[in-house]
Design a protein around this motif. Structure first.
Motif, PDB file in Angstrom:
ATOM      1  N   ILE A 106       0.847  -1.189   0.000  1.00  0.00           N
ATOM      2  CA  ILE A 106       0.000   0.000   0.000  1.00  0.00           C
ATOM      3  C   ILE A 106       0.883   1.239   0.000  1.00  0.00           C
ATOM      4  O   ILE A 106       1.765   1.381   0.846  1.00  0.00           O
ATOM      5  CB  ILE A 106      -0.947   0.035   1.210  1.00  0.00           C
ATOM      6  N   VAL A 107       0.640   2.124  -0.957  1.00  0.00           N
ATOM      7  CA  VAL A 107       1.354   3.393  -1.059  1.00  0.00           C
ATOM      8  C   VAL A 107       0.393   4.502  -0.636  1.00  0.00           C
ATOM      9  O   VAL A 107      -0.685   4.646  -1.221  1.00  0.00           O
ATOM     10  CB  VAL A 107       1.847   3.661  -2.494  1.00  0.00           C
ATOM     11  N   VAL A 108       0.787   5.261   0.383  1.00  0.00           N
ATOM     12  CA  VAL A 108      -0.050   6.354   0.876  1.00  0.00           C
ATOM     13  C   VAL A 108       0.452   7.679   0.315  1.00  0.00           C
ATOM     14  O   VAL A 108       1.651   7.952   0.319  1.00  0.00           O
ATOM     15  CB  VAL A 108      -0.027   6.388   2.426  1.00  0.00           C
ATOM     16  N   LEU A 109      -0.480   8.496  -0.164  1.00  0.00           N
ATOM     17  CA  LEU A 109      -0.177   9.842  -0.640  1.00  0.00           C
ATOM     18  C   LEU A 109      -0.536  10.815   0.475  1.00  0.00           C
ATOM     19  O   LEU A 109      -1.671  10.824   0.954  1.00  0.00           O
ATOM     20  CB  LEU A 109      -0.985  10.164  -1.900  1.00  0.00           C
ATOM     21  N   SER A 110       0.421  11.624   0.892  1.00  0.00           N
ATOM     22  CA  SER A 110       0.205  12.456   2.071  1.00  0.00           C
ATOM     23  C   SER A 110       0.729  13.863   1.854  1.00  0.00           C
ATOM     24  O   SER A 110       1.765  14.052   1.223  1.00  0.00           O
ATOM     25  CB  SER A 110       0.925  11.830   3.275  1.00  0.00           C
ATOM     26  N   ALA A 111       0.019  14.830   2.393  1.00  0.00           N
ATOM     27  CA  ALA A 111       0.532  16.193   2.433  1.00  0.00           C
ATOM     28  C   ALA A 111       1.680  16.260   3.425  1.00  0.00           C
ATOM     29  O   ALA A 111       1.755  15.473   4.366  1.00  0.00           O
ATOM     30  CB  ALA A 111      -0.570  17.170   2.833  1.00  0.00           C
ATOM     31  N   LYS A 120       4.706   2.231   1.805  1.00  0.00           N
ATOM     32  CA  LYS A 120       5.457   3.358   1.258  1.00  0.00           C
ATOM     33  C   LYS A 120       4.631   4.631   1.376  1.00  0.00           C
ATOM     34  O   LYS A 120       3.402   4.596   1.449  1.00  0.00           O
ATOM     35  CB  LYS A 120       5.821   3.105  -0.209  1.00  0.00           C
ATOM     36  N   TYR A 121       5.336   5.768   1.382  1.00  0.00           N
ATOM     37  CA  TYR A 121       4.693   7.061   1.542  1.00  0.00           C
ATOM     38  C   TYR A 121       5.222   8.006   0.466  1.00  0.00           C
ATOM     39  O   TYR A 121       6.425   8.083   0.240  1.00  0.00           O
ATOM     40  CB  TYR A 121       5.002   7.665   2.921  1.00  0.00           C
ATOM     41  N   LEU A 122       4.332   8.744  -0.159  1.00  0.00           N
ATOM     42  CA  LEU A 122       4.722   9.760  -1.135  1.00  0.00           C
ATOM     43  C   LEU A 122       4.143  11.102  -0.704  1.00  0.00           C
ATOM     44  O   LEU A 122       2.971  11.189  -0.315  1.00  0.00           O
ATOM     45  CB  LEU A 122       4.196   9.414  -2.531  1.00  0.00           C
ATOM     46  N   ILE A 123       4.975  12.130  -0.753  1.00  0.00           N
ATOM     47  CA  ILE A 123       4.510  13.465  -0.386  1.00  0.00           C
ATOM     48  C   ILE A 123       3.839  14.122  -1.585  1.00  0.00           C
ATOM     49  O   ILE A 123       4.370  14.132  -2.696  1.00  0.00           O
ATOM     50  CB  ILE A 123       5.692  14.337   0.084  1.00  0.00           C
ATOM     51  N   LYS A 124       2.628  14.653  -1.349  1.00  0.00           N
ATOM     52  CA  LYS A 124       1.900  15.365  -2.389  1.00  0.00           C
ATOM     53  C   LYS A 124       2.418  16.802  -2.508  1.00  0.00           C
ATOM     54  O   LYS A 124       2.908  17.348  -1.522  1.00  0.00           O
ATOM     55  CB  LYS A 124       0.394  15.374  -2.046  1.00  0.00           C
ATOM     56  N   LEU A 163       5.325   8.558  -9.375  1.00  0.00           N
ATOM     57  CA  LEU A 163       4.530   7.402  -8.978  1.00  0.00           C
ATOM     58  C   LEU A 163       4.948   6.157  -9.757  1.00  0.00           C
ATOM     59  O   LEU A 163       5.054   5.061  -9.201  1.00  0.00           O
ATOM     60  CB  LEU A 163       3.041   7.688  -9.196  1.00  0.00           C
ATOM     61  N   MET A 164       5.214   6.320 -11.043  1.00  0.00           N
ATOM     62  CA  MET A 164       5.655   5.179 -11.852  1.00  0.00           C
ATOM     63  C   MET A 164       6.969   4.618 -11.342  1.00  0.00           C
ATOM     64  O   MET A 164       7.185   3.396 -11.349  1.00  0.00           O
ATOM     65  CB  MET A 164       5.794   5.600 -13.316  1.00  0.00           C
ATOM     66  N   ASN A 165       7.860   5.495 -10.929  1.00  0.00           N
ATOM     67  CA  ASN A 165       9.140   5.051 -10.379  1.00  0.00           C
ATOM     68  C   ASN A 165       8.922   4.143  -9.170  1.00  0.00           C
ATOM     69  O   ASN A 165       9.520   3.063  -9.053  1.00  0.00           O
ATOM     70  CB  ASN A 165       9.967   6.274  -9.977  1.00  0.00           C
ATOM     71  N   VAL A 166       8.027   4.544  -8.275  1.00  0.00           N
ATOM     72  CA  VAL A 166       7.720   3.756  -7.084  1.00  0.00           C
ATOM     73  C   VAL A 166       7.045   2.433  -7.465  1.00  0.00           C
ATOM     74  O   VAL A 166       7.390   1.365  -6.950  1.00  0.00           O
ATOM     75  CB  VAL A 166       6.817   4.555  -6.135  1.00  0.00           C
ATOM     76  N   LEU A 167       6.098   2.480  -8.379  1.00  0.00           N
ATOM     77  CA  LEU A 167       5.377   1.271  -8.772  1.00  0.00           C
ATOM     78  C   LEU A 167       6.287   0.277  -9.483  1.00  0.00           C
ATOM     79  O   LEU A 167       6.107  -0.940  -9.364  1.00  0.00           O
ATOM     80  CB  LEU A 167       4.173   1.636  -9.647  1.00  0.00           C
ATOM     81  N   ASN A 168       7.271   0.796 -10.205  1.00  0.00           N
ATOM     82  CA  ASN A 168       8.253  -0.093 -10.831  1.00  0.00           C
ATOM     83  C   ASN A 168       9.067  -0.840  -9.780  1.00  0.00           C
ATOM     84  O   ASN A 168       9.324  -2.037  -9.910  1.00  0.00           O
ATOM     85  CB  ASN A 168       9.190   0.696 -11.747  1.00  0.00           C
TER      86      ASN A 168
END
Length: 225
Positions: free
Chosen positions: A81-86, A103-107, A114-119
């Motif tokens: 699960i990848v969370v998108l967070s402020a 995983k966590y991605l900063i918005k 996102l593709m880099n992470v999904l790869n």
């Protein structure tokens, strides 16, 4: 690069323009790119389609992304699960550690990020190779647990190796200070200043750009060096 055409992604986001933009930009790369507008719909679609990867925003109506993720992890612990967070949602990210978010991605994010992470996730799911390319001349052998530059193994202490291992597991995204402490120091009382000194020592063995600091949050491997 992993073969994303074999992977199904569930993308949960309440803003339709973001859903539409990402579907148009990357949707065709996957076997299926399923969308949901809130956590309640997302959980139902997870049960129906059993996606390989879930990407979700946190703040959404009806049921938020963390509540949905908690329900998913109860029935499918190994689903990434990848969370998108402020940036200012650190307290929610700390809660996400307990839930088991991967995983966590900063918005705001873009499609390439996102593709880099999904790869990276896809590579793990499909078990393509024990050797992970980290950017530049660096690579990590997951079976032998060694960091390599060119053809040379970089000598690391046990804790340094644990630190690199958790960053490799989360390539493309950052790892929270609290998660690093839990994984490397087994929840022992270690200060952020001590971690900075620890990271400085690893940089001296690699390069100053190898590990990237996300101020106030954590660290990640810079895969673009």
């Amino acid at each position: 690069m992993s073969d994303l055409s074999k992977i199904t992604v569930l993308f949960v986001e309440d803003e339709q323009d973001i859903r539409d933009a990402l579907e148009g930009a990357i949707g065709d790369e996957f076997q299926s790119f399923i969308m949901a507008r809130d956590g309640e719909e997302g959980f139902k679609k997870f049960q129906k389609y059993k996606p390989d990867i879930v990407v979700t925003d946190i703040l959404m109506p009806i049921k938020d992304g963390l509540e949905m993720s908690k329900e998913i992890k109860k029935i499918s612990r190994d689903t990434p699960i990848v969370v998108l967070s402020a940036f200012d949602e650190k307290e929610r990210l700390l809660k996400a550690i307990d839930i088991g978010i991967d995983k966590y991605l900063i918005k705001p994010i873009d499609a390439d990020e996102l593709m880099n992470v999904l790869n990276f996730i896809g590579q793990d799911l499909l078990s393509l190779d024990d050797t992970v390319s980290l950017g530049g001349d660096y690579k990590f052998d997951r079976s032998k647990k060694v960091l390599i530059k060119g053809d040379t193994i970089i000598p690391l202490t046990k804790k340094e190796l644990l630190f690199i291992t958790i960053l490799v597991k989360n390539l493309g995204v950052f790892v929270l200070h609290e998660e690093i402490k839990k994984y490397v120091w087994i929840n022992k009382n270690v200060s952020d200043a001590a971690i900075r000194t620890f990271v400085k020592r690893i940089r001296s063995k690699t390069s100053k750009d190898f590990i990237k600091n996300v101020p106030g949050l954590g660290y990640q491997i810079n895969t673009f060096i």
